[in-house]
Design a protein around this motif. Structure first.
Motif, PDB file in Angstrom:
ATOM      1  N   ASN A   1      -3.533  10.372  -0.487  1.00 25.00           N
ATOM      2  CA  ASN A   1      -3.286  11.019   0.805  1.00 25.00           C
ATOM      3  C   ASN A   1      -4.203  10.419   1.874  1.00 25.00           C
ATOM      4  O   ASN A   1      -5.306   9.949   1.563  1.00 25.00           O
ATOM      5  CB  ASN A   1      -3.542  12.522   0.713  1.00 25.00           C
ATOM      6  CG  ASN A   1      -2.642  13.206  -0.287  1.00 25.00           C
ATOM      7  OD1 ASN A   1      -1.613  12.662  -0.683  1.00 25.00           O
ATOM      8  ND2 ASN A   1      -3.015  14.399  -0.708  1.00 25.00           N
TER       9      ASN A   1
ATOM     10  N   ILE B   1       6.674   2.569  10.431  1.00 23.46           N
ATOM     11  CA  ILE B   1       7.575   3.152   9.445  1.00 23.46           C
ATOM     12  C   ILE B   1       8.583   2.087   9.046  1.00 23.46           C
ATOM     13  O   ILE B   1       9.221   1.465   9.904  1.00 23.46           O
ATOM     14  CB  ILE B   1       8.298   4.393   9.999  1.00 23.46           C
ATOM     15  CG1 ILE B   1       7.289   5.530  10.171  1.00 23.46           C
ATOM     16  CG2 ILE B   1       9.431   4.826   9.082  1.00 23.46           C
ATOM     17  CD1 ILE B   1       7.905   6.828  10.628  1.00 23.46           C
TER      18      ILE B   1
ATOM     19  N   MET C   1      -1.188  13.087   5.558  1.00 24.68           N
ATOM     20  CA  MET C   1       0.043  12.470   5.061  1.00 24.68           C
ATOM     21  C   MET C   1       0.004  12.432   3.541  1.00 24.68           C
ATOM     22  O   MET C   1      -0.934  11.923   2.948  1.00 24.68           O
ATOM     23  CB  MET C   1       0.177  11.055   5.633  1.00 24.68           C
ATOM     24  CG  MET C   1       1.527  10.437   5.386  1.00 24.68           C
ATOM     25  SD  MET C   1       2.815  11.270   6.312  1.00 24.68           S
ATOM     26  CE  MET C   1       4.219  10.915   5.277  1.00 24.68           C
TER      27      MET C   1
ATOM     28  N   SER D   1       2.544  12.154  -0.294  1.00 24.78           N
ATOM     29  CA  SER D   1       3.720  11.501  -0.863  1.00 24.78           C
ATOM     30  C   SER D   1       4.962  12.377  -0.736  1.00 24.78           C
ATOM     31  O   SER D   1       4.880  13.603  -0.768  1.00 24.78           O
ATOM     32  CB  SER D   1       3.486  11.194  -2.351  1.00 24.78           C
ATOM     33  OG  SER D   1       2.453  10.262  -2.532  1.00 24.78           O
TER      34      SER D   1
ATOM     35  N   VAL E   1       7.571  15.212  10.413  1.00 26.61           N
ATOM     36  CA  VAL E   1       7.233  15.141   8.986  1.00 26.61           C
ATOM     37  C   VAL E   1       6.734  16.500   8.529  1.00 26.61           C
ATOM     38  O   VAL E   1       5.997  17.179   9.254  1.00 26.61           O
ATOM     39  CB  VAL E   1       6.144  14.063   8.735  1.00 26.61           C
ATOM     40  CG1 VAL E   1       5.889  13.894   7.236  1.00 26.61           C
ATOM     41  CG2 VAL E   1       6.546  12.735   9.350  1.00 26.61           C
TER      42      VAL E   1
ATOM     43  N   THR F   1       9.583  10.498   2.707  1.00 31.32           N
ATOM     44  CA  THR F   1       8.663   9.364   2.629  1.00 31.32           C
ATOM     45  C   THR F   1       8.513   8.953   1.173  1.00 31.32           C
ATOM     46  O   THR F   1       8.843   9.706   0.261  1.00 31.32           O
ATOM     47  CB  THR F   1       7.295   9.737   3.208  1.00 31.32           C
ATOM     48  OG1 THR F   1       6.722  10.801   2.417  1.00 31.32           O
ATOM     49  CG2 THR F   1       7.416  10.202   4.655  1.00 31.32           C
TER      50      THR F   1
ATOM     51  N   GLN G   1      -2.406   2.465   4.621  1.00 29.00           N
ATOM     52  CA  GLN G   1      -2.501   3.699   5.383  1.00 29.00           C
ATOM     53  C   GLN G   1      -1.975   3.520   6.804  1.00 29.00           C
ATOM     54  O   GLN G   1      -2.013   4.464   7.595  1.00 29.00           O
ATOM     55  CB  GLN G   1      -3.953   4.194   5.410  1.00 29.00           C
ATOM     56  CG  GLN G   1      -4.456   4.608   4.040  1.00 29.00           C
ATOM     57  CD  GLN G   1      -5.782   5.361   4.113  1.00 29.00           C
ATOM     58  OE1 GLN G   1      -6.284   5.630   5.192  1.00 29.00           O
ATOM     59  NE2 GLN G   1      -6.320   5.702   2.961  1.00 29.00           N
TER      60      GLN G   1
ATOM     61  N   ARG H   1       7.129  13.364   1.513  1.00 28.50           N
ATOM     62  CA  ARG H   1       7.234  14.430   2.517  1.00 28.50           C
ATOM     63  C   ARG H   1       8.617  14.410   3.153  1.00 28.50           C
ATOM     64  O   ARG H   1       9.192  13.348   3.408  1.00 28.50           O
ATOM     65  CB  ARG H   1       6.169  14.267   3.595  1.00 28.50           C
ATOM     66  CG  ARG H   1       4.731  14.370   3.126  1.00 28.50           C
ATOM     67  CD  ARG H   1       4.412  15.756   2.597  1.00 28.50           C
ATOM     68  NE  ARG H   1       4.597  15.846   1.151  1.00 28.50           N
ATOM     69  CZ  ARG H   1       4.453  16.958   0.467  1.00 28.50           C
ATOM     70  NH1 ARG H   1       4.146  18.088   1.093  1.00 28.50           N
ATOM     71  NH2 ARG H   1       4.628  16.962  -0.837  1.00 28.50           N
TER      72      ARG H   1
ATOM     73  N   ILE I   1       4.215   3.696   6.575  1.00 32.52           N
ATOM     74  CA  ILE I   1       4.880   4.774   5.835  1.00 32.52           C
ATOM     75  C   ILE I   1       6.295   4.307   5.508  1.00 32.52           C
ATOM     76  O   ILE I   1       7.022   3.830   6.382  1.00 32.52           O
ATOM     77  CB  ILE I   1       4.947   6.072   6.666  1.00 32.52           C
ATOM     78  CG1 ILE I   1       3.538   6.572   6.981  1.00 32.52           C
ATOM     79  CG2 ILE I   1       5.740   7.151   5.937  1.00 32.52           C
ATOM     80  CD1 ILE I   1       3.510   7.729   7.955  1.00 32.52           C
ATOM     81  N   THR I   2       6.684   4.415   4.261  1.00 33.92           N
ATOM     82  CA  THR I   2       8.037   4.046   3.867  1.00 33.92           C
ATOM     83  C   THR I   2       8.925   5.289   3.827  1.00 33.92           C
ATOM     84  O   THR I   2       8.454   6.390   3.550  1.00 33.92           O
ATOM     85  CB  THR I   2       8.062   3.367   2.490  1.00 33.92           C
ATOM     86  OG1 THR I   2       7.606   4.296   1.498  1.00 33.92           O
ATOM     87  CG2 THR I   2       7.174   2.135   2.477  1.00 33.92           C
TER      88      THR I   2
ATOM     89  N   LEU J   1       2.572   7.543  -2.134  1.00 35.35           N
ATOM     90  CA  LEU J   1       1.327   6.958  -1.635  1.00 35.35           C
ATOM     91  C   LEU J   1       0.328   6.856  -2.779  1.00 35.35           C
ATOM     92  O   LEU J   1       0.335   7.694  -3.705  1.00 35.35           O
ATOM     93  CB  LEU J   1       0.735   7.825  -0.528  1.00 35.35           C
ATOM     94  CG  LEU J   1       1.592   8.056   0.731  1.00 35.35           C
ATOM     95  CD1 LEU J   1       0.907   9.073   1.639  1.00 35.35           C
ATOM     96  CD2 LEU J   1       1.819   6.754   1.470  1.00 35.35           C
TER      97      LEU J   1
ATOM     98  N   SER K   1       4.017   2.786  -0.726  1.00 34.55           N
ATOM     99  CA  SER K   1       3.211   2.135   0.296  1.00 34.55           C
ATOM    100  C   SER K   1       1.760   2.117  -0.159  1.00 34.55           C
ATOM    101  O   SER K   1       1.240   3.118  -0.639  1.00 34.55           O
ATOM    102  CB  SER K   1       3.315   2.866   1.638  1.00 34.55           C
ATOM    103  OG  SER K   1       2.445   2.279   2.580  1.00 34.55           O
TER     104      SER K   1
END
Length: 468
Positions: free
Chosen positions: A82, A93, A152, A154, A125, A76, A103, A156, A106-107, A79, A100
């Protein structure tokens, strides 16, 4: 003296990257240091390699170096902060972006992800901590429903179970990292996300092209590699059962079966095998392992693997030295009970292999204390290791420091470098003097020797039985 048969690989990271910690890990049982190229820069990795080489200059037994490539990882993006994904949430996604600010989006760095995925497919993930099911394709991305929630963060790691990922097995980053390893004389390259034997051959050609000597360890960690595992094993010096990603890529209940199948095939082909990931995972935070972890390590010892590997336990854990010491203690205890004995089915058409088989059978029959092997390239020692002596410790003597370090991966093998004489008898006496001076074997020990001797004007292979 009790010699541990199963070798220990420890990942070096922030918790262990000083010379004192490396020295302490070696004293705790580490045989091979792993450099994880998924984290850090070449500068910091070079500092660790230099410290290991500094240690090796004065160590009674050196440490080998294994460089572990990152491979074609899907991650990913970054961010701003988190955020928590709850079960039932729907998120989108998108592919190709790095960042990104939302929230609900997700890129990921894998552009073909939108083309490869369809409704009903699973996205995992962080090694399965967060699980998403694709519910719809849009013009901009994939709409996914959260099946298992979590925080979530950054960058990941992402797995796409059952999906053939359209990424090269050896990425541009891997090429640079392998070149770095060749330049700095590492002993093993662990090649991540190997899918076919061709991936291994490509890496071997690169090492040969740039005059490297590292041996390739293929990491089996996705379903395609599981399908091709026999060919991959045949092409490699050895394999790593990388249970982190593998446990996400295949149904988790299949993982123990796959591990055992791979370990057995390595025994049948006479290749090295490493079991890795989650061996003592709880010791990242706790000073003792769980009972299940102890049993997991025991199973690897029963299977007679060449090595087991610690990852986060020694790289970033709170108790890195205790983790190595605990692993050493468990392995020694289990090894006293014997193993499965799959290696008895290994057969070789090589002359050196035939001598090794005969030497091990003789050592087993005599309950010899040791098998002493003289080897220039390590091949004879590899064969002796492959036949897994029941009682004897293998002492390999070579005149090459590189070969000595590589033999540190071999089960029950303790290598030494000595100068070889043109007279084989003098070389044997030098080896026996080393065993005596270092107090590696008590006087009166029965030893089976695999060496050449002079017969007339020829040097011929021989097996001898002597007493120290």
């Amino acid at each position: 003296m009790e010699y541990r048969k199963t070798k220990i690989i420890c990942t070096i990271g922030p918790a262990t990257n000083t010379l004192d910690k490396i020295r302490a890990l070696a004293a705790s049982g580490m045989n091979i240091a792993r450099i994880n190229m998924s984290h850090g820069e070449h500068k910091s990795h070079l500092e660790v390699i230099q410290k290991i080489k500094s240690y090796n200059k004065t160590a009674a037994m050196p440490i080998a170096i294994l460089l572990d490539t990152q491979g074609p990882e899907i991650r990913t993006g970054d961010l701003l902060q988190n955020f928590t994904l709850n079960v039932g949430d729907v998120i989108e996604i998108t592919a190709g972006g790095e960042n990104s600010e939302s929230q609900s989006v997700i890129t990921v760095n894998y552009r073909d992800m939108l083309k490869d995925m369809k409704p009903g497919d699973r996205i995992t993930v962080d090694n399965g901590i967060i699980n998403l099911d694709v519910v719809e394709k849009t013009d901009f991305g994939l709409k996914c429903k959260v099946v298992d929630g979590g925080v979530m963060k950054s960058r990941r790691h992402i797995n796409l179970p059952g999906i053939r990922v359209n990424l090269p097995s050896i990425t541009a980053k891997d090429v640079q990292d392998i070149m770095f390893g060749i330049k700095n004389d590492v002993d093993f390259i662990a090649l991540s996300f190997v899918r076919t034997a061709a991936d291994v051959e490509e890496c071997k050609r690169m090492i040969e092209r740039y005059n490297g000597h590292a041996q390739v360890i293929a990491k089996i960690e996705d379903s395609q590699a599981v399908t091709n595992y026999k060919e991959i094993i045949a092409a490699s010096h050895g394999v790593m059962v990388a249970r982190g990603d593998l446990g996400v890529e295949v149904p988790i209940e299949e993982l123990p079966i796959i591990q055992r199948r791979i370990v057995k095939e390595c025994a049948l082909q006479g290749k090295r095998v490493i079991v890795a990931t989650h061996l003592l995972e709880s010791m990242i935070e706790n000073p003792i392992p769980t009972r299940a972890e102890v049993t997991d390590v025991a199973n690897a010892a029963y299977e007679e693997v060449d090595a087991v590997m610690l990852s986060g336990e020694t790289a970033a854990g709170k108790f890195p030295l205790k983790a190595a010491e605990t692993l050493d203690k468990i392995l020694k205890r289990i090894e006293r009970t014997g193993g499965i004995g799959w290696s008895r089915d290994f057969k070789s058409d090589d002359v050196k292999g035939a001598f090794a088989e005969s030497a091990v059978e003789l050592a087993d029959q005599l309950k010899a204390d040791a098998v002493v092997v003289f080897t220039r390239r390590g091949l004879t020692a590899d064969f002796v290791t492959a036949y897994r002596p029941k009682f004897a410790t293998v002492f390999a003597f070579t005149n090459m420091s590189q070969v000595r370090r590589k033999l540190l991966l071999n089960r029950a093998c303790y290598p030494f470098r000595i100068d070889f004489s043109s007279d084989p008898e003098r070389t044997i006496k030098t080896a026996f003097s080393t065993l005596s001076k270092k107090k590696l074997l008590p006087s009166g020990s029965r030893i089976v020797i695999v060496s050449d001797i002079i017969a007339g004007n020829e040097r011929v292979e021989s097996i001898q039985v002597r007493t120290l």
